[in-house]
Design an enzyme around this catalytic site. Structure first.
Site, short mmCIF file in Angstrom:
data_model
loop_
_atom_site.label_atom_id
_atom_site.label_comp_id
_atom_site.label_asym_id
_atom_site.label_seq_id
_atom_site.Cartn_x
_atom_site.Cartn_y
_atom_site.Cartn_z
N TYR A 6 0.86 -1.19 0.00
CA TYR A 6 0.00 0.00 0.00
C TYR A 6 0.88 1.23 0.00
CZ TYR A 6 -3.69 3.17 1.85
OH TYR A 6 -4.57 4.19 2.07
N LYS A 66 -1.54 -1.49 -3.88
CA LYS A 66 -2.54 -0.43 -3.93
C LYS A 66 -1.77 0.86 -4.15
CE LYS A 66 -6.00 2.04 -1.15
NZ LYS A 66 -6.66 2.16 0.17
#
Length: 292
Positions: A134, A162
């Site tokens: 992330y 992400k």
């Protein structure tokens, strides 16, 4: 590994006095899966992870997984800015039967790119679960370069990133050289369609809390080759893409959920609720998209 294209970064419901609302979490999780979410990310940014205790995170992982069972993937947000603490939480989450982990770039201590690599490598070695990295430099203070992401993509259980850098060029650089089975998710609702146009897989979404079926329709239209239809849905959703980020996430989406009668509750300090003007803008966007 089948996570799906729309993973909702689920809010953490609290009671009026700020206590963890596990019943609300179970009900919200079931609602989201019934309304377009392929999977749920629990205790991430939108889940107010900085103000959740270790015990609260464990309770959320357990209860959300119980609530949705095998109907949807449950991804546990176990990343912190301590490698050792992240390993401990990741192992506990794995023991609860979650379907994957999301690991945020370490915040505040500003590690080098080599430090980021070693951090994620160590956590990956401590679990058998598939991992989503992330990258959100606006919150962490450190951007994870495409080259670092590509190094990490060679580790067998690091399966996705992400990308919430807002940088389409960076995402493209990853997509050009990553293994074929490495997935790039958008971390920005408004960039879902642009990222998919260059090879991105899907979205880890905030807007899907209130418009999951419309988000799902947009993604399905694009993957079916109906680019114009997908673009029309993107434009339809645009007011929500903006209104749900007019102040710090998850303040606006929690207000929207409350307007729709869904479990959310307040945010925890140091976040505060939306102003009257912000609430009016959120309500207007919900009405414009036919949700209120």
């Amino acid at each position: 590994m089948q996570w799906g294209r729309i993973l909702t970064a689920m809010v953490t419901p609290f009671t009026a006095d700020g206590k963890l609302d596990l019943d609300g979490a179970r009900r919200l999780a079931a609602y989201l899966v019934d309304h377009g979410s392929d999977g749920l990310v629990v205790a991430g940014t939108t889940g107010e992870s900085p103000t959740l205790t270790h015990e609260e995170k464990i309770a959320l992982f357990r209860e959300v997984k119980k609530a949705v069972g095998d109907r949807a993937a449950v991804i546990a947000g176990t990343g912190t800015n301590s490698t050792a603490a992240s390993i401990e939480l990741s192992r506990e989450a794995e023991a609860l039967g979650v379907d994957g982990l999301m690991l945020v770039v370490p915040y505040y201590n500003r590690p080098s790119q080599e430090g980021l690599y070693q951090h994620f490598k160590a956590i990956a070695a401590a679990t058998t679960l598939p991992i989503i990295l992330y990258n959100i430099p606006s919150r962490t203070g450190r951007n994870m370069d495409a080259a670092t992401t590509l190094r990490l993509a060679e580790i067998k259980n690091i399966k996705a990133v992400k990308e919430a850098s807002g940088d389409l060029d960076q995402a493209t650089a990853i997509l050009r050289q990553a293994p074929a089975d490495f997935l790039v998710y958008s971390g920005d609702d408004s960039l879902t369609l642009p990222l998919m146009a260059v090879g991105g897989y899907g979205i880890i979404s905030v807007v899907a809390h209130v418009a999951g079926e419309k988000m799902q329709a947009m993604v399905r239209a694009f993957t079916a080759g109906d680019v114009q239809g997908a673009a029309a849905l993107h434009r339809e959703l645009f007011p929500l893409f903006k209104a749900l980020f007019i102040t710090s996430n998850p303040v606006p989406v929690k207000e929207a959920l409350q307007m729709l009668g869904l479990p959310a509750g307040p945010v925890r300090l140091p976040l505060v609720g939306a102003t009257r003007e912000e609430k009016e803008k959120i309500a207007a966007a919900l009405k414009e998209t036919g949700l209120l």
